[in-house]
Motif scaffolding. Structure first.
Motif, PDB file in Angstrom:
ATOM      1  N   PRO A  81       0.822  -1.226   0.000  1.00 16.59           N
ATOM      2  CA  PRO A  81       0.000   0.000   0.000  1.00 16.59           C
ATOM      3  C   PRO A  81       0.850   1.267   0.000  1.00 16.59           C
ATOM      4  O   PRO A  81       0.526   2.238  -0.689  1.00 16.59           O
ATOM      5  CB  PRO A  81      -0.818  -0.117   1.297  1.00 16.59           C
ATOM      6  CG  PRO A  81      -0.790  -1.561   1.651  1.00 16.59           C
ATOM      7  CD  PRO A  81       0.522  -2.067   1.170  1.00 16.59           C
ATOM      8  N   GLY A  82       1.958   1.253   0.773  1.00 20.10           N
ATOM      9  CA  GLY A  82       2.823   2.429   0.814  1.00 20.10           C
ATOM     10  C   GLY A  82       3.441   2.730  -0.541  1.00 20.10           C
ATOM     11  O   GLY A  82       3.516   3.894  -0.963  1.00 20.10           O
ATOM     12  N   TRP A  88       1.425   7.102  -6.610  1.00 18.88           N
ATOM     13  CA  TRP A  88       0.254   7.898  -6.980  1.00 18.88           C
ATOM     14  C   TRP A  88       0.448   9.369  -6.611  1.00 18.88           C
ATOM     15  O   TRP A  88       0.217  10.269  -7.419  1.00 18.88           O
ATOM     16  CB  TRP A  88      -0.984   7.331  -6.291  1.00 18.88           C
ATOM     17  CG  TRP A  88      -2.242   8.120  -6.532  1.00 18.88           C
ATOM     18  CD1 TRP A  88      -2.676   8.661  -7.717  1.00 18.88           C
ATOM     19  CD2 TRP A  88      -3.237   8.461  -5.552  1.00 18.88           C
ATOM     20  NE1 TRP A  88      -3.866   9.311  -7.540  1.00 18.88           N
ATOM     21  CE2 TRP A  88      -4.240   9.201  -6.218  1.00 18.88           C
ATOM     22  CE3 TRP A  88      -3.385   8.187  -4.197  1.00 18.88           C
ATOM     23  CZ2 TRP A  88      -5.363   9.687  -5.561  1.00 18.88           C
ATOM     24  CZ3 TRP A  88      -4.515   8.666  -3.538  1.00 18.88           C
ATOM     25  CH2 TRP A  88      -5.482   9.408  -4.217  1.00 18.88           C
ATOM     26  N   LEU A  89       0.923   9.608  -5.377  1.00 15.01           N
ATOM     27  CA  LEU A  89       1.021  10.978  -4.880  1.00 15.01           C
ATOM     28  C   LEU A  89       2.370  11.634  -5.182  1.00 15.01           C
ATOM     29  O   LEU A  89       2.425  12.821  -5.510  1.00 15.01           O
ATOM     30  CB  LEU A  89       0.771  11.002  -3.361  1.00 15.01           C
ATOM     31  CG  LEU A  89      -0.617  10.563  -2.885  1.00 15.01           C
ATOM     32  CD1 LEU A  89      -0.683  10.564  -1.364  1.00 15.01           C
ATOM     33  CD2 LEU A  89      -1.685  11.493  -3.461  1.00 15.01           C
ATOM     34  N   LEU A  90       3.462  10.868  -5.038  1.00  9.60           N
ATOM     35  CA  LEU A  90       4.811  11.439  -5.182  1.00  9.60           C
ATOM     36  C   LEU A  90       5.676  10.567  -6.101  1.00  9.60           C
ATOM     37  O   LEU A  90       6.693  10.029  -5.670  1.00  9.60           O
ATOM     38  CB  LEU A  90       5.486  11.572  -3.813  1.00  9.60           C
ATOM     39  CG  LEU A  90       4.800  12.466  -2.764  1.00  9.60           C
ATOM     40  CD1 LEU A  90       5.458  12.299  -1.419  1.00  9.60           C
ATOM     41  CD2 LEU A  90       4.864  13.929  -3.213  1.00  9.60           C
ATOM     42  N   PRO A  91       5.296  10.409  -7.352  1.00  9.63           N
ATOM     43  CA  PRO A  91       6.080   9.527  -8.237  1.00  9.63           C
ATOM     44  C   PRO A  91       7.521  10.000  -8.411  1.00  9.63           C
ATOM     45  O   PRO A  91       8.415   9.181  -8.629  1.00  9.63           O
ATOM     46  CB  PRO A  91       5.305   9.585  -9.561  1.00  9.63           C
ATOM     47  CG  PRO A  91       4.479  10.834  -9.487  1.00  9.63           C
ATOM     48  CD  PRO A  91       4.153  11.026  -8.043  1.00  9.63           C
ATOM     49  N   TRP A  92       7.767  11.325  -8.296  1.00  4.94           N
ATOM     50  CA  TRP A  92       9.124  11.851  -8.445  1.00  4.94           C
ATOM     51  C   TRP A  92      10.047  11.395  -7.316  1.00  4.94           C
ATOM     52  O   TRP A  92      11.281  11.437  -7.456  1.00  4.94           O
ATOM     53  CB  TRP A  92       9.105  13.386  -8.482  1.00  4.94           C
ATOM     54  CG  TRP A  92       8.440  13.991  -7.270  1.00  4.94           C
ATOM     55  CD1 TRP A  92       7.133  14.360  -7.147  1.00  4.94           C
ATOM     56  CD2 TRP A  92       9.056  14.265  -6.002  1.00  4.94           C
ATOM     57  NE1 TRP A  92       6.877  14.854  -5.893  1.00  4.94           N
ATOM     58  CE2 TRP A  92       8.055  14.804  -5.161  1.00  4.94           C
ATOM     59  CE3 TRP A  92      10.338  14.107  -5.485  1.00  4.94           C
ATOM     60  CZ2 TRP A  92       8.300  15.191  -3.844  1.00  4.94           C
ATOM     61  CZ3 TRP A  92      10.589  14.481  -4.178  1.00  4.94           C
ATOM     62  CH2 TRP A  92       9.579  15.026  -3.373  1.00  4.94           C
ATOM     63  N   ALA A  93       9.453  10.947  -6.186  1.00  3.19           N
ATOM     64  CA  ALA A  93      10.258  10.560  -5.025  1.00  3.19           C
ATOM     65  C   ALA A  93      10.770   9.124  -5.119  1.00  3.19           C
ATOM     66  O   ALA A  93      11.596   8.727  -4.291  1.00  3.19           O
ATOM     67  CB  ALA A  93       9.443  10.726  -3.742  1.00  3.19           C
ATOM     68  N   ILE A  94      10.305   8.363  -6.111  1.00  4.25           N
ATOM     69  CA  ILE A  94      10.694   6.948  -6.200  1.00  4.25           C
ATOM     70  C   ILE A  94      12.194   6.805  -6.395  1.00  4.25           C
ATOM     71  O   ILE A  94      12.864   6.033  -5.704  1.00  4.25           O
ATOM     72  CB  ILE A  94       9.919   6.243  -7.334  1.00  4.25           C
ATOM     73  CG1 ILE A  94       8.423   6.193  -7.006  1.00  4.25           C
ATOM     74  CG2 ILE A  94      10.450   4.826  -7.542  1.00  4.25           C
ATOM     75  CD1 ILE A  94       7.564   5.636  -8.128  1.00  4.25           C
ATOM     76  N   ALA A 160       9.999   0.788  -9.137  1.00  3.62           N
ATOM     77  CA  ALA A 160      10.692   1.636 -10.121  1.00  3.62           C
ATOM     78  C   ALA A 160      10.601   1.035 -11.520  1.00  3.62           C
ATOM     79  O   ALA A 160      10.554   1.768 -12.511  1.00  3.62           O
ATOM     80  CB  ALA A 160      12.148   1.819  -9.710  1.00  3.62           C
ATOM     81  N   ASP A 161      10.548  -0.283 -11.594  1.00  4.69           N
ATOM     82  CA  ASP A 161      10.529  -0.948 -12.893  1.00  4.69           C
ATOM     83  C   ASP A 161       9.149  -0.912 -13.547  1.00  4.69           C
ATOM     84  O   ASP A 161       9.043  -1.071 -14.765  1.00  4.69           O
ATOM     85  CB  ASP A 161      10.988  -2.406 -12.738  1.00  4.69           C
ATOM     86  CG  ASP A 161      11.567  -2.957 -14.023  1.00  4.69           C
ATOM     87  OD1 ASP A 161      12.447  -2.305 -14.606  1.00  4.69           O
ATOM     88  OD2 ASP A 161      11.110  -4.024 -14.453  1.00  4.69           O
ATOM     89  N   VAL A 162       8.092  -0.729 -12.744  1.00  8.13           N
ATOM     90  CA  VAL A 162       6.729  -0.722 -13.305  1.00  8.13           C
ATOM     91  C   VAL A 162       6.018   0.598 -13.015  1.00  8.13           C
ATOM     92  O   VAL A 162       4.788   0.659 -13.036  1.00  8.13           O
ATOM     93  CB  VAL A 162       5.899  -1.911 -12.749  1.00  8.13           C
ATOM     94  CG1 VAL A 162       6.479  -3.225 -13.204  1.00  8.13           C
ATOM     95  CG2 VAL A 162       5.806  -1.866 -11.223  1.00  8.13           C
ATOM     96  N   ALA A 163       6.795   1.660 -12.752  1.00 10.76           N
ATOM     97  CA  ALA A 163       6.199   2.939 -12.355  1.00 10.76           C
ATOM     98  C   ALA A 163       5.269   3.514 -13.422  1.00 10.76           C
ATOM     99  O   ALA A 163       4.326   4.240 -13.095  1.00 10.76           O
ATOM    100  CB  ALA A 163       7.301   3.945 -12.018  1.00 10.76           C
ATOM    101  N   ASP A 164       5.522   3.195 -14.690  1.00 11.67           N
ATOM    102  CA  ASP A 164       4.715   3.753 -15.780  1.00 11.67           C
ATOM    103  C   ASP A 164       3.524   2.870 -16.144  1.00 11.67           C
ATOM    104  O   ASP A 164       2.753   3.219 -17.047  1.00 11.67           O
ATOM    105  CB  ASP A 164       5.585   3.963 -17.024  1.00 11.67           C
ATOM    106  CG  ASP A 164       6.687   4.993 -16.785  1.00 11.67           C
ATOM    107  OD1 ASP A 164       6.456   5.915 -15.984  1.00 11.67           O
ATOM    108  OD2 ASP A 164       7.773   4.854 -17.385  1.00 11.67           O
TER     109      ASP A 164
END
Length: 309
Positions: A81-82, A88-94, A160-164
């Motif tokens: 969930p985290g 969803w909220l902070l994708p740039w932080a990944i 990170a590998d499936v972020a898109d």
């Protein structure tokens, strides 16, 4: 009616094919993400058997089962969930968070290397002699805490590998990676922990060949454990360094990644395996240097606090 039924069946068949294709995509993405987390998985496998040493053989498998359940809770109830909320909220932080995890892996790996050369002072802690149930609970809790850190890195690498990918695909991939890695790691751990018992059992059989295999298993276990420890340490440094190099490139600093890439091309001359080895070595050097630097700073900070008291 027949034409309507045929149309309905065609729609069902199309939906089924689409669902099957989606499952194939999820499986492929999960396999790719799980492969990238291989270094952390190896270290997890190497670390966990420590937590059943000093306990009676009949409690080894129940303890591993408890740790495996705790690991599954870590991945599916906390980290999944985290990770989805973060994407969803902070994708740039990944990427920055992944790099922090990579730095932690480098630090842990470098510390093990330093200790192996006798330069560290992290001696083995003495186990408190007392209630066996309390000792078992303490070991399980410690293992689950360690697993949380390693599982967080595994899930971050997978994310990170499936972020898109679409949200549901991300959720399915992360759940599949978490489940598969937990089953794989703790299945192997159970086999490793009971290998000497299996060897003793085989050594008592009538067949001389089987006895030889049994004695080989018993004698080989210390070697296997030592090899796992070395492989796990190397994997932590290599994977951590690779995460940092790739993350730096994503944030705009391409020099380290380009240098390693050019070295791999120059040495490999188009040979994929040699290129991969050079890339792994380059990532490992970066990881070891940065990990040792972090270990030095952390050591100075802790020693400074100890001297102040």
């Amino acid at each position: 009616m027949p034409s309507g039924l045929a149309a309905l069946l065609d729609d069902v068949a199309a939906i089924t094919k689409l669902a099957a294709a989606s499952l194939d995509d999820v499986g492929a993405a999960a396999g790719k993400a799980g492969t990238k987390a291989a270094g952390v998985v190896i270290d997890d496998t190497a670390v966990t058997p420590r937590y059943v040493t000093g306990l009676t053989p009949d409690r080894e498998l129940p303890i591993i089962w408890k740790i495996a359940l705790g690991s599954l809770r870590n991945k599916l109830l906390l980290l999944l969930p985290g990770a989805l909320l973060l994407s969803w909220l902070l994708p740039w932080a990944i990427t920055p968070l992944l790099m922090l995890g990579g730095a932690f892996l480098c630090f842990e790996g470098a510390e093990k290397v330093i200790e192996a050369f006798g330069a560290g002072d992290h001696g083995a802690e003495d186990e408190a002699v007392g209630d066996p149930a309390h000792l078992e609970a303490s070991k399980v809790a410690g293992a689950i805490r360690t697993d949380l850190i390693l599982s967080a890195e595994i899930m971050a690498i997978a994310l990170a590998d499936v972020a898109d990918e679409p949200f549901l695909t991300r959720a399915a991939v992360l759940a599949l990676v978490g489940l598969a890695i937990t089953v794989g790691v703790y299945g192997v751990v159970a086999l490793i922990v009971k290998m000497d018992d299996i060897g003793l059992h085989l050594a008592q059989r009538a067949s001389r060949l089987v006895q030889m295999v049994g004695r080989g298993l018993v004698k080989g276990m210390p070697v296997v454990m030592q090899a796992l420890s070395i492989i796990g340490t190397a994997a932590m440094i290599w994977v951590g360094g690779g995460i940092l190099v790739h993350g730096a490139a994503q944030l705009g600093w391409h020099a380290p990644e380009e240098l390693i890439h050019h070295a791999a091309e120059a040495v490999g001359h188009g040979n994929g395996l040699i290129g991969w080895v050079v890339t792994a070595i380059g990532s490992g050097i970066v990881g070891l240097v940065l990990g040792a630097a972090i270990a030095f700073v952390v050591g100075k900070l802790f020693h400074g606090k100890a001297d102040a008291h």
